[in-house]
Motif scaffolding. Structure first.
Motif, PDB file in Angstrom:
ATOM      1  N   VAL A   1       0.679  -1.473  -0.177  1.00 38.87           N
ATOM      2  CA  VAL A   1      -0.101  -0.019  -0.014  1.00 38.87           C
ATOM      3  C   VAL A   1       0.569   1.241   0.133  1.00 38.87           C
ATOM      4  O   VAL A   1       1.722   1.631   0.532  1.00 38.87           O
ATOM      5  CB  VAL A   1      -1.130  -0.061   1.119  1.00 38.87           C
ATOM      6  CG1 VAL A   1      -1.932   1.297   1.508  1.00 38.87           C
ATOM      7  CG2 VAL A   1      -1.773  -1.269   0.833  1.00 38.87           C
ATOM      8  N   MET A   2       0.765   2.397  -0.649  1.00 38.93           N
ATOM      9  CA  MET A   2       1.700   3.474  -1.132  1.00 38.93           C
ATOM     10  C   MET A   2       0.882   5.011  -0.858  1.00 38.93           C
ATOM     11  O   MET A   2      -0.330   4.814  -0.851  1.00 38.93           O
ATOM     12  CB  MET A   2       2.069   3.444  -2.712  1.00 38.93           C
ATOM     13  CG  MET A   2       2.744   2.074  -3.238  1.00 38.93           C
ATOM     14  SD  MET A   2       4.460   1.776  -2.488  1.00 38.93           S
ATOM     15  CE  MET A   2       5.431   2.265  -2.571  1.00 38.93           C
ATOM     16  N   ASP A   3       1.090   5.500  -0.644  1.00 43.33           N
ATOM     17  CA  ASP A   3       0.584   6.824  -0.619  1.00 43.33           C
ATOM     18  C   ASP A   3       0.446   7.436  -1.660  1.00 43.33           C
ATOM     19  O   ASP A   3       1.499   7.736  -2.397  1.00 43.33           O
ATOM     20  CB  ASP A   3       1.537   7.575   0.462  1.00 43.33           C
ATOM     21  CG  ASP A   3       1.017   9.093   0.857  1.00 43.33           C
ATOM     22  OD1 ASP A   3       1.147  10.035   0.133  1.00 43.33           O
ATOM     23  OD2 ASP A   3       1.034   9.352   1.789  1.00 43.33           O
ATOM     24  N   GLU A   4      -0.344   8.334  -2.024  1.00 39.38           N
ATOM     25  CA  GLU A   4      -0.911   8.357  -3.016  1.00 39.38           C
ATOM     26  C   GLU A   4       0.213   9.629  -3.578  1.00 39.38           C
ATOM     27  O   GLU A   4      -0.118   9.744  -4.785  1.00 39.38           O
ATOM     28  CB  GLU A   4      -2.290   9.165  -3.119  1.00 39.38           C
ATOM     29  CG  GLU A   4      -3.180   8.011  -3.385  1.00 39.38           C
ATOM     30  CD  GLU A   4      -4.543   8.713  -2.950  1.00 39.38           C
ATOM     31  OE1 GLU A   4      -5.178   9.144  -3.142  1.00 39.38           O
ATOM     32  OE2 GLU A   4      -5.125   6.933  -2.885  1.00 39.38           O
ATOM     33  N   VAL A   5       0.138  10.511  -2.413  1.00 42.14           N
ATOM     34  CA  VAL A   5       1.180  11.820  -2.354  1.00 42.14           C
ATOM     35  C   VAL A   5       1.914  11.704  -2.904  1.00 42.14           C
ATOM     36  O   VAL A   5       2.994  12.076  -3.530  1.00 42.14           O
ATOM     37  CB  VAL A   5       0.676  12.622  -1.594  1.00 42.14           C
ATOM     38  CG1 VAL A   5       1.177  13.891  -2.027  1.00 42.14           C
ATOM     39  CG2 VAL A   5      -0.732  12.979  -0.934  1.00 42.14           C
ATOM     40  N   THR A   6       3.028  11.463  -2.179  1.00 42.54           N
ATOM     41  CA  THR A   6       4.637  11.129  -1.834  1.00 42.54           C
ATOM     42  C   THR A   6       5.193   9.468  -3.052  1.00 42.54           C
ATOM     43  O   THR A   6       6.089   9.187  -2.906  1.00 42.54           O
ATOM     44  CB  THR A   6       5.093  10.364  -0.432  1.00 42.54           C
ATOM     45  OG1 THR A   6       4.491   9.394   0.321  1.00 42.54           O
ATOM     46  CG2 THR A   6       4.576  12.070   0.388  1.00 42.54           C
ATOM     47  N   LYS A   7       4.264   8.935  -2.823  1.00 41.04           N
ATOM     48  CA  LYS A   7       4.404   7.537  -3.603  1.00 41.04           C
ATOM     49  C   LYS A   7       5.250   6.731  -3.317  1.00 41.04           C
ATOM     50  O   LYS A   7       5.787   5.960  -3.381  1.00 41.04           O
ATOM     51  CB  LYS A   7       5.131   7.808  -5.116  1.00 41.04           C
ATOM     52  CG  LYS A   7       3.878   8.684  -6.159  1.00 41.04           C
ATOM     53  CD  LYS A   7       2.665   7.983  -6.774  1.00 41.04           C
ATOM     54  CE  LYS A   7       1.829   9.035  -7.267  1.00 41.04           C
ATOM     55  NZ  LYS A   7       0.413   8.452  -6.556  1.00 41.04           N
TER      56      LYS A   7
END
Length: 88
Positions: free
Chosen positions: A33-39
């Protein structure tokens, strides 16, 4: 069976996680699972394994394993109640 992997060091690549679970059997999917903003990784993942017996062995074998210096937590993922899933 859907498996939740928590407490992952944020530098653990998806390929490494996949390899860990493949040692226990067939893996249908492995999603870090990745952060949408920071990737960048949020520190948890979902793994799907088709065979319950292999999945249970993976959970027992990998829970508390030290990976990149952190003890990971591995357990069967719980389904979200329908009202929570719809609100997102």
């Amino acid at each position: 069976m859907k498996i939740l992997v928590r407490n992952l060091d944020r530098t653990v690549p998806q390929a490494e996680l996949l390899k860990l679970f493949q040692a226990y059997g067939t893996v249908d999917s492995c999603t870090l699972v990745m952060d949408e903003v920071t990737k960048k990784s949020k520190g948890f993942a979902f793994v799907e394994m088709p065979h319950g017996r292999e999945a249970v062995k993976a959970i027992k074998g990998l829970n508390t394993l030290r990976l990149h210096g952190q003890g990971i937590r591995v357990k069967q993922a719980e389904d979200k109640p329908a009202d929570q899933a719809e609100s997102k």
